[in-house]
Scaffold this active site. Structure first.
Site, PDB file in Angstrom:
ATOM      1  N   THR A  12       0.849  -1.185   0.000  1.00 21.07           N
ATOM      2  CA  THR A  12       0.000   0.000   0.000  1.00 21.07           C
ATOM      3  C   THR A  12       0.886   1.236   0.000  1.00 21.07           C
ATOM      4  O   THR A  12       2.111   1.139  -0.013  1.00 21.07           O
ATOM      5  CB  THR A  12      -0.920   0.004   1.240  1.00 21.07           C
ATOM      6  OG1 THR A  12      -0.106  -0.039   2.409  1.00 21.07           O
ATOM      7  CG2 THR A  12      -1.886  -1.148   1.217  1.00 21.07           C
ATOM      8  N   TYR A  13       0.270   2.401   0.085  1.00 21.48           N
ATOM      9  CA  TYR A  13       0.970   3.688   0.027  1.00 21.48           C
ATOM     10  C   TYR A  13       2.183   3.700   0.945  1.00 21.48           C
ATOM     11  O   TYR A  13       2.061   3.497   2.150  1.00 21.48           O
ATOM     12  CB  TYR A  13      -0.017   4.791   0.415  1.00 21.48           C
ATOM     13  CG  TYR A  13       0.519   6.189   0.290  1.00 21.48           C
ATOM     14  CD1 TYR A  13       0.943   6.673  -0.937  1.00 21.48           C
ATOM     15  CD2 TYR A  13       0.577   7.018   1.390  1.00 21.48           C
ATOM     16  CE1 TYR A  13       1.416   7.970  -1.053  1.00 21.48           C
ATOM     17  CE2 TYR A  13       1.044   8.308   1.290  1.00 21.48           C
ATOM     18  CZ  TYR A  13       1.469   8.785   0.054  1.00 21.48           C
ATOM     19  OH  TYR A  13       1.947  10.065  -0.067  1.00 21.48           O
ATOM     20  N   MET A  14       3.361   3.908   0.362  1.00 12.35           N
ATOM     21  CA  MET A  14       4.595   3.729   1.126  1.00 12.35           C
ATOM     22  C   MET A  14       5.075   4.969   1.850  1.00 12.35           C
ATOM     23  O   MET A  14       6.061   4.908   2.565  1.00 12.35           O
ATOM     24  CB  MET A  14       5.688   3.183   0.219  1.00 12.35           C
ATOM     25  CG  MET A  14       6.160   4.138  -0.840  1.00 12.35           C
ATOM     26  SD  MET A  14       7.205   3.279  -2.000  1.00 12.35           S
ATOM     27  CE  MET A  14       6.433   3.749  -3.520  1.00 12.35           C
TER      28      MET A  14
END
Length: 187
Positions: A12-14
């Site tokens: 997911t969004y890092m």
């Protein structure tokens, strides 16, 4: 990452520091734990870490986690370079272990003496009773903690000792503040 002709996002969004994980992801984590590790590694209720509010946290974003928990690191290793694999393995292990049962330890002190009772040694530490989340997430960087793990022994058990390291430990005051650590403490 290209996996068998399909471009797939593995995490997911890092760029987030959020701690909450969606209920759908937690459900898939719990199903994976139950089917791959067994019911004893699955806590009765899901662990929820969203109660901790971090200053300036990007709370609109979910915690960094694998997009699909069934893609184990071993399964996708062939599609990743060395650095990508290490990072994915770290994220996968931490995310999954966050929903596993806690590890259980017994605090023990072992007294070892010679047959004539003239020489005595003492060791204090913990005995691992159930590995829980440590099955996936072993913090091997913390050597000091791993030194405190004792083997399981029984009363009056005969031991063969290879080596005894005699150490005396003193408590130390906390380190002095640097300018940066002082500012952080004051904030």
């Amino acid at each position: 990452v290209d996996i068998e002709g399909e471009t797939v996002g593995l995490i997911t969004y890092m760029r987030t520091d959020g701690t909450q994980i969606s209920n759908e992801a937690i459900d898939s984590f719990r199903n994976y734990i139950n089917s791959n590790y067994g019911k004893k590694y699955l806590p009765e209720t899901q662990h929820n870490y969203s109660g901790k509010k971090a200053k300036n946290a990007q709370e609109a974003h979910e915690a960094i986690r694998p997009t699909e928990i069934t893609r184990s690191p071993a399964e996708i290793k062939k599609y990743l370079n060395s650095d990508q694999f290490k990072l994915y393995e770290l994220i996968w292990n931490r995310a999954l272990s966050s929903q596993m049962q806690s590890a259980e330890y017994d605090r023990n002190t072992i007294l070892i003496s010679s047959k004539d009772e003239l020489v005595k040694f003492r060791a204090s530490g913990s005995v691992l009773k159930f590995d829980g989340f440590l099955k996936l997430y072993k913090n091997i960087d913390n050597k000091e903690e791993s030194d405190k793990i004792l083997p399981e022994v029984k009363k009056n058990e005969l031991l063969s000792i290879d080596k005894i390291i005699d150490e005396q430990h003193f408590t130390e005051p906390p380190p002095r503040y640097s300018e940066a650590s002082l500012v952080k403490k004051l904030e």
